[in-house]
Design a protein around this motif. Structure first.
Motif, PDB file in Angstrom:
ATOM      1  N   ARG A 147       0.840  -1.201   0.000  1.00  0.00           N
ATOM      2  CA  ARG A 147       0.000   0.000   0.000  1.00  0.00           C
ATOM      3  C   ARG A 147       0.873   1.249   0.000  1.00  0.00           C
ATOM      4  O   ARG A 147       2.042   1.204   0.358  1.00  0.00           O
ATOM      5  CB  ARG A 147      -0.903   0.015   1.238  1.00  0.00           C
ATOM      6  CG  ARG A 147      -1.869  -1.129   1.265  1.00  0.00           C
ATOM      7  CD  ARG A 147      -2.851  -0.989   2.392  1.00  0.00           C
ATOM      8  NE  ARG A 147      -2.212  -1.198   3.680  1.00  0.00           N
ATOM      9  CZ  ARG A 147      -2.861  -1.356   4.819  1.00  0.00           C
ATOM     10  NH1 ARG A 147      -4.172  -1.316   4.841  1.00  0.00           N
ATOM     11  NH2 ARG A 147      -2.225  -1.538   5.951  1.00  0.00           N
ATOM     12  N   GLN A 148       0.269   2.347  -0.369  1.00  0.00           N
ATOM     13  CA  GLN A 148       0.972   3.620  -0.313  1.00  0.00           C
ATOM     14  C   GLN A 148       1.056   4.076   1.136  1.00  0.00           C
ATOM     15  O   GLN A 148       0.075   4.010   1.865  1.00  0.00           O
ATOM     16  CB  GLN A 148       0.245   4.663  -1.144  1.00  0.00           C
ATOM     17  CG  GLN A 148       0.291   4.377  -2.629  1.00  0.00           C
ATOM     18  CD  GLN A 148      -0.552   5.354  -3.397  1.00  0.00           C
ATOM     19  OE1 GLN A 148      -1.741   5.470  -3.142  1.00  0.00           O
ATOM     20  NE2 GLN A 148       0.066   6.057  -4.337  1.00  0.00           N
ATOM     21  N   ARG A 149       2.228   4.530   1.528  1.00  0.00           N
ATOM     22  CA  ARG A 149       2.408   5.017   2.900  1.00  0.00           C
ATOM     23  C   ARG A 149       1.679   6.342   3.083  1.00  0.00           C
ATOM     24  O   ARG A 149       1.603   7.149   2.161  1.00  0.00           O
ATOM     25  CB  ARG A 149       3.889   5.203   3.209  1.00  0.00           C
ATOM     26  CG  ARG A 149       4.613   3.868   3.240  1.00  0.00           C
ATOM     27  CD  ARG A 149       5.962   3.998   3.850  1.00  0.00           C
ATOM     28  NE  ARG A 149       5.793   4.420   5.243  1.00  0.00           N
ATOM     29  CZ  ARG A 149       6.756   4.953   5.968  1.00  0.00           C
ATOM     30  NH1 ARG A 149       7.927   5.149   5.459  1.00  0.00           N
ATOM     31  NH2 ARG A 149       6.542   5.301   7.209  1.00  0.00           N
ATOM     32  N   ARG A 150       1.180   6.546   4.285  1.00  0.00           N
ATOM     33  CA  ARG A 150       0.476   7.786   4.626  1.00  0.00           C
ATOM     34  C   ARG A 150       1.097   8.363   5.885  1.00  0.00           C
ATOM     35  O   ARG A 150       1.452   7.618   6.797  1.00  0.00           O
ATOM     36  CB  ARG A 150      -1.011   7.507   4.870  1.00  0.00           C
ATOM     37  CG  ARG A 150      -1.707   6.946   3.653  1.00  0.00           C
ATOM     38  CD  ARG A 150      -3.110   6.521   3.976  1.00  0.00           C
ATOM     39  NE  ARG A 150      -3.799   6.046   2.784  1.00  0.00           N
ATOM     40  CZ  ARG A 150      -5.015   5.568   2.765  1.00  0.00           C
ATOM     41  NH1 ARG A 150      -5.710   5.478   3.895  1.00  0.00           N
ATOM     42  NH2 ARG A 150      -5.565   5.159   1.643  1.00  0.00           N
ATOM     43  N   TRP A 151       1.209   9.695   5.951  1.00  0.00           N
ATOM     44  CA  TRP A 151       1.761  10.302   7.149  1.00  0.00           C
ATOM     45  C   TRP A 151       1.248  11.717   7.307  1.00  0.00           C
ATOM     46  O   TRP A 151       0.636  12.284   6.416  1.00  0.00           O
ATOM     47  CB  TRP A 151       3.286  10.247   7.140  1.00  0.00           C
ATOM     48  CG  TRP A 151       3.970  11.071   6.099  1.00  0.00           C
ATOM     49  CD1 TRP A 151       4.397  12.360   6.226  1.00  0.00           C
ATOM     50  CD2 TRP A 151       4.315  10.678   4.772  1.00  0.00           C
ATOM     51  NE1 TRP A 151       4.985  12.774   5.072  1.00  0.00           N
ATOM     52  CE2 TRP A 151       4.957  11.757   4.157  1.00  0.00           C
ATOM     53  CE3 TRP A 151       4.153   9.508   4.044  1.00  0.00           C
ATOM     54  CZ2 TRP A 151       5.426  11.714   2.867  1.00  0.00           C
ATOM     55  CZ3 TRP A 151       4.620   9.462   2.747  1.00  0.00           C
ATOM     56  CH2 TRP A 151       5.253  10.549   2.176  1.00  0.00           C
TER      57      TRP A 151
END
Length: 130
Positions: free
Chosen positions: A48-52
């Motif tokens: 998955r795409q990382r989120r921050w």
């Protein structure tokens, strides 16, 4: 300048800003000024795409509203700017944790509360060892 290099607790450092510019895409900002990002590629261990989040000011996780928290933890696929959560009429606005601040709630009789402490009622009996 030194604050931006070493001050990770008060916003993003220069290294973080460089990484965001290189690998991240801005997806939204909340009412507290926190900025949310997602990686442009799938770099997470599960594909998955990382989120921050980059906090506006002091880094405190309680400053993240519930809808953005759900997006950060992959509970919601759409960002709250695209698909906001429905609000109930009884819901209050989100507040960060105020413990340790002058705005913290202090119960009646607290040593930290302002005003006069109420007198003891006499219904207390001290414990004495036998």
């Amino acid at each position: 300048m030194l604050g931006k290099i070493f001050g990770w607790w008060d916003g993003a450092t220069i290294g973080t800003l460089f990484t965001i510019a290189k690998r991240g895409a801005h997806v939204g900002t909340d009412e507290f000024g926190n900025r949310y990002y997602q990686s442009r590629d799938k770099t997470s261990y599960d594909g998955r795409q990382r989120r921050w989040v980059v906090y506006n000011g002091y880094a405190d996780a309680s400053k993240v509203p519930p809808d953005w928290h759900g997006w950060l933890h992959y509970i919601y696929d759409e960002t709250p700017t695209e698909h906001p959560l429905p609000r109930r009429k009884w819901e209050l606005d989100h507040l960060p944790n105020l413990s340790g601040t002058p705005m913290a709630w202090r119960p009646k009789g607290s040593m930290a509360a302002t005003g006069q402490r109420p007198a003891a009622t006499g219904d207390y009996q001290a414990w004495t060892p036998e």
